[in-house]
Design a protein around this motif. Structure first.
Motif, PDB file in Angstrom:
ATOM      1  N   LEU A   1       6.454 -11.613   0.238  1.00  8.61           N
ATOM      2  CA  LEU A   1       6.287 -10.527   1.268  1.00  8.61           C
ATOM      3  C   LEU A   1       6.163 -10.696   3.212  1.00  8.61           C
ATOM      4  O   LEU A   1       6.599 -12.346   3.451  1.00  8.61           O
TER       5      LEU A   1
ATOM      6  N   ASP B   1       0.502  -5.291  -4.784  1.00 10.14           N
ATOM      7  CA  ASP B   1       1.058  -5.439  -3.675  1.00 10.14           C
ATOM      8  C   ASP B   1       0.679  -4.566  -3.145  1.00 10.14           C
ATOM      9  O   ASP B   1      -0.153  -5.164  -1.292  1.00 10.14           O
ATOM     10  N   SER B   2      -0.610  -3.534  -2.904  1.00 11.94           N
ATOM     11  CA  SER B   2      -1.238  -2.547  -2.125  1.00 11.94           C
ATOM     12  C   SER B   2      -2.248  -3.474  -1.254  1.00 11.94           C
ATOM     13  O   SER B   2      -2.718  -3.761  -0.122  1.00 11.94           O
TER      14      SER B   2
ATOM     15  N   LEU C   1      -0.648  -5.750   1.233  1.00 13.96           N
ATOM     16  CA  LEU C   1      -0.763  -4.989   2.358  1.00 13.96           C
ATOM     17  C   LEU C   1      -1.496  -4.657   3.003  1.00 13.96           C
ATOM     18  O   LEU C   1      -1.881  -4.593   4.555  1.00 13.96           O
TER      19      LEU C   1
ATOM     20  N   SER D   1      -3.131  -5.950   7.241  1.00 14.23           N
ATOM     21  CA  SER D   1      -2.588  -4.484   8.275  1.00 14.23           C
ATOM     22  C   SER D   1      -4.011  -4.945   8.937  1.00 14.23           C
ATOM     23  O   SER D   1      -4.310  -5.103   9.984  1.00 14.23           O
TER      24      SER D   1
ATOM     25  N   GLN E   1       2.030  -6.337  10.369  1.00  8.82           N
ATOM     26  CA  GLN E   1       2.866  -5.242   9.935  1.00  8.82           C
ATOM     27  C   GLN E   1       3.915  -5.771   9.196  1.00  8.82           C
ATOM     28  O   GLN E   1       4.536  -6.701   8.973  1.00  8.82           O
TER      29      GLN E   1
ATOM     30  N   VAL F   1       5.941  -5.411   4.477  1.00  7.01           N
ATOM     31  CA  VAL F   1       7.002  -5.186   3.538  1.00  7.01           C
ATOM     32  C   VAL F   1       7.104  -5.838   2.295  1.00  7.01           C
ATOM     33  O   VAL F   1       7.063  -7.508   2.735  1.00  7.01           O
TER      34      VAL F   1
END
Length: 116
Positions: A19, A62-63, A66, A70, A75, A77
């Motif tokens: 990431l 991945d989610s 993230l 967060s 932040q 990706v």
């Protein structure tokens, strides 16, 4: 069709997820891996503050990663990930220089084959 967060079989396999995270600080070098290791399925997490890269090994989606970043005010990706039997468990992570060299050699090979 109802969507839920139940992972598909492929998502529960071990993976290396890279990431790109904005505004990393020296304190993130220890705090982010500690927080990510609390997620179910995460085996290892490493932070490179200078490049802004976080590398995670494990079965977290991945989610999930993230969302966790967060929640920590970061932040991020997903840059890339490997999954499955030929993925993270089979080969050690390589440096960016080795990756660039491998891509360069691949391009040279392609160019040599196209004109013969």
């Amino acid at each position: 069709f109802q969507h839920d967060d139940t992972p598909f079989p492929m998502q529960t396999e071990r993976a290396t997820i890279v990431l790109k995270v904005r505004n990393l600080t020296e304190s993130d070098r220890e705090s982010l891996p500690r927080a990510l290791m609390n997620l179910e399925g995460v085996c290892n997490a490493a932070v490179d503050v200078l490049s802004g890269v976080v590398r995670v090994d494990g079965a977290a989606s991945d989610s999930e990663l993230l969302r966790a970043l967060s929640a920590l005010g970061k932040q991020a990706v997903v840059v890339t990930h490997t999954r499955g039997a030929g993925g993270a468990a089979a080969r050690p992570p390589s440096s960016s220089a080795a990756m660039r060299a491998k891509l360069f050699l691949r391009l040279l090979k392609r160019n040599a084959n196209c004109c013969s």
